[in-house]
Design a protein around this motif. Structure first.
Motif, short mmCIF file in Angstrom:
data_model
loop_
_atom_site.label_atom_id
_atom_site.label_comp_id
_atom_site.label_asym_id
_atom_site.label_seq_id
_atom_site.Cartn_x
_atom_site.Cartn_y
_atom_site.Cartn_z
N ILE A 1 0.85 -1.19 0.00
CA ILE A 1 0.00 0.00 0.00
C ILE A 1 0.88 1.24 0.00
O ILE A 1 1.84 1.32 0.77
CB ILE A 1 -0.92 0.01 1.24
N ALA A 2 0.55 2.20 -0.85
CA ALA A 2 1.24 3.49 -0.85
C ALA A 2 0.47 4.45 0.04
O ALA A 2 -0.67 4.81 -0.28
CB ALA A 2 1.33 4.02 -2.27
N HIS A 3 1.07 4.82 1.16
CA HIS A 3 0.45 5.80 2.06
C HIS A 3 0.98 7.17 1.66
O HIS A 3 2.17 7.43 1.72
CB HIS A 3 0.79 5.47 3.52
N ILE A 4 0.07 8.05 1.27
CA ILE A 4 0.44 9.37 0.76
C ILE A 4 0.39 10.38 1.91
O ILE A 4 -0.58 10.45 2.65
CB ILE A 4 -0.54 9.83 -0.35
N MET A 5 1.47 11.16 2.02
CA MET A 5 1.55 12.18 3.06
C MET A 5 2.00 13.50 2.44
O MET A 5 2.80 13.50 1.51
CB MET A 5 2.52 11.75 4.15
N SER A 6 1.46 14.60 2.97
CA SER A 6 1.82 15.92 2.47
C SER A 6 1.31 16.99 3.43
O SER A 6 0.44 16.71 4.27
CB SER A 6 1.22 16.14 1.08
N ASP A 7 1.83 18.19 3.27
CA ASP A 7 1.35 19.32 4.06
C ASP A 7 0.29 20.12 3.32
O ASP A 7 -0.24 21.08 3.86
CB ASP A 7 2.53 20.24 4.42
#
Length: 122
Positions: free
Chosen positions: A13-19
């Motif tokens: 699974i690609a867990h996407i994180m960003s501000d």
């Protein structure tokens, strides 16, 4: 944007994180899919609802269908997790319910539940 590859119950699974918001329109959704597939080698994506433009949650805008159709067309699976209690729209609640009954698009309360959904609904 940062992509964390998570292996949960033998599911990548690609867990996407960003501000800041990552999905703002159909093209940004396609860009996210291609980046996740390249960097994490998977077509399973978990993303916080906070990383999707608010217009997405207004079904009448048409953006929801346009974006999610891209995920289906490219054979990606996505879980959008977060607190949906502020949304009072019956059509949106019905839409979320229907999505959660399927196999490709899910809406959950948190990342842990998102990982469960993607690993159980192969």
């Amino acid at each position: 944007m940062k992509i964390e590859k998570i292996i949960y119950k033998n599911t990548e699974i690609a867990h996407i994180m960003s501000d800041e918001p990552i999905i703002t329109d159909a093209q940004s959704a396609i860009d996210l899919m291609m980046t996740a597939n390249y960097e994490a080698g998977t077509k399973n994506i978990a993303i916080s609802k906070d990383l999707i433009v608010n217009k997405f949650f207004i079904l009448s805008s048409g953006l929801t269908g346009e974006i999610l159709q891209k995920f289906i067309n490219y054979k990606f699976r996505i879980v959008i997790y977060g607190d949906y209690s502020k949304y009072t729209s019956k059509p949106l609640k019905d839409f979320i319910y229907e999505c959660n009954s399927g196999r490709d698009v899910f809406f959950t309360e948190n990342l842990q539940t998102a990982l469960e959904q993607l690993s159980e609904n192969l």
